[in-house]
Write an enzyme that holds these catalytic residues in place. Sequence first.
Site, PDB file in Angstrom:
ATOM      1  CB  VAL A 176      -0.914   0.038   1.243  1.00  0.00           C
ATOM      2  CG1 VAL A 176      -1.848   1.247   1.181  1.00  0.00           C
ATOM      3  CG2 VAL A 176      -1.698  -1.254   1.379  1.00  0.00           C
ATOM      4  CB  CYS A 177       0.933   4.245   0.362  1.00  0.00           C
ATOM      5  SG  CYS A 177       1.307   6.007   0.307  1.00  0.00           S
ATOM      6  CB  THR A 178       5.742   4.901   0.478  1.00  0.00           C
ATOM      7  OG1 THR A 178       5.274   4.912   1.828  1.00  0.00           O
ATOM      8  CG2 THR A 178       5.442   6.242  -0.178  1.00  0.00           C
ATOM      9  N   GLY A 184      -1.911   2.633  -4.754  1.00  0.00           N
ATOM     10  CA  GLY A 184      -1.362   3.981  -4.765  1.00  0.00           C
ATOM     11  C   GLY A 184      -1.346   4.706  -3.433  1.00  0.00           C
TER      12      GLY A 184
END
Length: 316
Positions: free
Chosen positions: A107-109, A160
Site C-alpha cells: 500500500v502506498c510507499t 497507490g
Amino acid sequence: MVLIPLFDGVQSLTVSGPADVFSAATAAVEAEPSRKAFGYEVLTASRGGAAVRTSSGLRVVPDAAFEDVTDAGTVVVPGAEGVPAFDEETVAAISVLVGRAGRAASVCTGAFLLAATGLLHGRRAATHWQFAEELQRRHPAVEVDARVTVVRDGPVTTAGGIASGVDLALDLVEQDLGREAAHVVARNLVTHVRRPGGQAQSAELHLREARNASLREVQRMVLAHPDADLTLRSLSRRAGLSERHLSRLFREQTGMSARVYVERARVAVASRLLTETLRSIETVAEETGFGTVATMGHAFHRVLGISPLDYRERFS
C-alpha cells in the site's frame, strides 16, 4: 493468513484499512450458509515483536515477531510517510516473508520495501503519485504506473495513495471470493470496489514546472490560454527557441513531449472548470482548446481514464 508487517513510522490507515476489509469479508462470508467456511486471519508482526510508533504517533503492539511467522499466505506491506528508509535487516526479513507467501501486496510507499526485496523487478506497480518518479529512479526495472489506484501483476498487487489500502484489500477479496463478494463488502463499508479515475486526477494533473525560464513561461501561457494555438511551432516562437530545442527541453524537464504536455494541461484546466463552475461540457471543451466534446472525451479517457461527465459527477 494475511500478514501485515509493522515498522516505526508506518501510516496507521495503511494497516487498519486493509485489516477492516478482510474482517468485513469474513463476516460477509459467515453470513452466507451456502458458502463453505472461509475466513481471513489477519496477523501483524514486527522485528523482534517490538511495539512500533506510527507516523501519527499511535503506539501499536504487534501480534508476533517476523521470525515467528511461517505460514502467511499473503503479505500486505503498509506505507510510511514520505519515502521510507528501510534498514537491511528489515528488507531481509520482509524478503523471507514474501518468499514464503504465495501472494504479496503493498500500500502506498510500501512499494519501496517490496521493490527493495527484488519482488517488483520486471513487474508493473503502483505507489503514491507523489513518489512514483522516485520509485522509478531507484528501481528502473519496475514499471511504475502513477495513474491507477491498484495494479495486479501476477501474484503481486500494489496500490497507490494512503487510503487505497481499502481498494487493494477489496481487489484481494475479489481474487479469493469473487466479484460479488467484493461488492458486498464495498457496500457494507460504503465505498467503491474500484474508484473511477484512480489516482489520475492527482498524478496526471500535477504538471512538473521546468527549470528553464523560457520553458516555464511557455507552460504558464499554456495553462492561462489553453484555447490558443498551441502547436509546437507556435510554442517555439513564443519561447524564442527552435522546435527541436524546445522539444528536447520538454522531455528533459517535464518528462513528456510538448504535445502530451499541452493535452494534459488542457485536461487540467477543463477538470477545474467542470468541478468548480456550472459551465456546460460543450462550453468547457471550447474554452480549453479541445473544440468538441468528443475530442475532450478522448483526452480525458487517455489522461484520467474517465469521461468528462463522470469526472464532474465524481469530483465536483
